[in-house]
Write a protein that holds these residues in place. Structure first.
Motif, PDB file in Angstrom:
ATOM      1  N   UNK A  49       0.837  -1.208   0.000  1.00 29.65           N
ATOM      2  CA  UNK A  49       0.000   0.000   0.000  1.00 29.65           C
ATOM      3  C   UNK A  49       0.870   1.255   0.000  1.00 29.65           C
ATOM      4  N   UNK A  50       1.905   1.255   0.796  1.00 28.36           N
ATOM      5  CA  UNK A  50       2.804   2.415   0.849  1.00 28.36           C
ATOM      6  C   UNK A  50       3.437   2.655  -0.525  1.00 28.36           C
ATOM      7  N   UNK A  51       3.930   1.595  -1.149  1.00 25.89           N
ATOM      8  CA  UNK A  51       4.543   1.729  -2.471  1.00 25.89           C
ATOM      9  C   UNK A  51       3.538   2.253  -3.493  1.00 25.89           C
TER      10      UNK A  51
ATOM     11  N   UNK B  85       1.438   5.886  -7.387  1.00 25.70           N
ATOM     12  CA  UNK B  85       0.267   6.469  -8.041  1.00 25.70           C
ATOM     13  C   UNK B  85       0.035   7.926  -7.649  1.00 25.70           C
ATOM     14  N   UNK B  86       0.802   8.394  -6.691  1.00 27.50           N
ATOM     15  CA  UNK B  86       0.714   9.775  -6.197  1.00 27.50           C
ATOM     16  C   UNK B  86      -0.708  10.117  -5.749  1.00 27.50           C
ATOM     17  N   UNK B  87      -1.225   9.292  -4.847  1.00 30.09           N
ATOM     18  CA  UNK B  87      -2.550   9.510  -4.282  1.00 30.09           C
ATOM     19  C   UNK B  87      -2.423   9.708  -2.773  1.00 30.09           C
TER      20      UNK B  87
ATOM     21  N   UNK C  48      -6.533   0.853  -4.632  1.00 29.65           N
ATOM     22  CA  UNK C  48      -5.206   0.872  -5.255  1.00 29.65           C
ATOM     23  C   UNK C  48      -4.986  -0.398  -6.067  1.00 29.65           C
ATOM     24  N   UNK C  49      -5.365  -1.541  -5.494  1.00 32.93           N
ATOM     25  CA  UNK C  49      -5.207  -2.821  -6.197  1.00 32.93           C
ATOM     26  C   UNK C  49      -6.066  -2.866  -7.455  1.00 32.93           C
TER      27      UNK C  49
END
Length: 76
Positions: free
Chosen positions: A25-27, A32-34, A43-44
């Motif tokens: 999640x951190x990556x 994605x710059x969100x 995100x997935x």
């Protein structure tokens, strides 16, 4: 890295402790710059991927099946 080798020897409780999802999640949040508050599942979905913990377990199972199917290297 190398989950095929070490993944099969650790208990289920340790898989949870490894916390793969927080790292992923951190990556993804940075990539994605969100905002950090963006839900992990979103995100997935955005990248079309499964959680990394599931992918790791899948690789372990595939490796174990491959080993079982391979001819024995032991000589009598």
């Amino acid at each position: 890295y190398g989950v095929e080798v070490w993944g099969g020897s650790i208990p289920k409780s340790t898989w949870k402790e490894l916390n793969f999802e927080n790292v992923q999640k951190h990556f993804l949040t940075m990539f994605l710059q969100v905002k950090k508050q963006t839900p992990y599942t979103f995100l997935l979905l955005n990248i079309g991927s499964l959680p990394i913990g599931i992918m790791a377990r899948e690789r372990v199972v595939e490796y174990m099946l491959k080993v079982q199917k391979s001819p024995s290297q032991m000589t009598s």
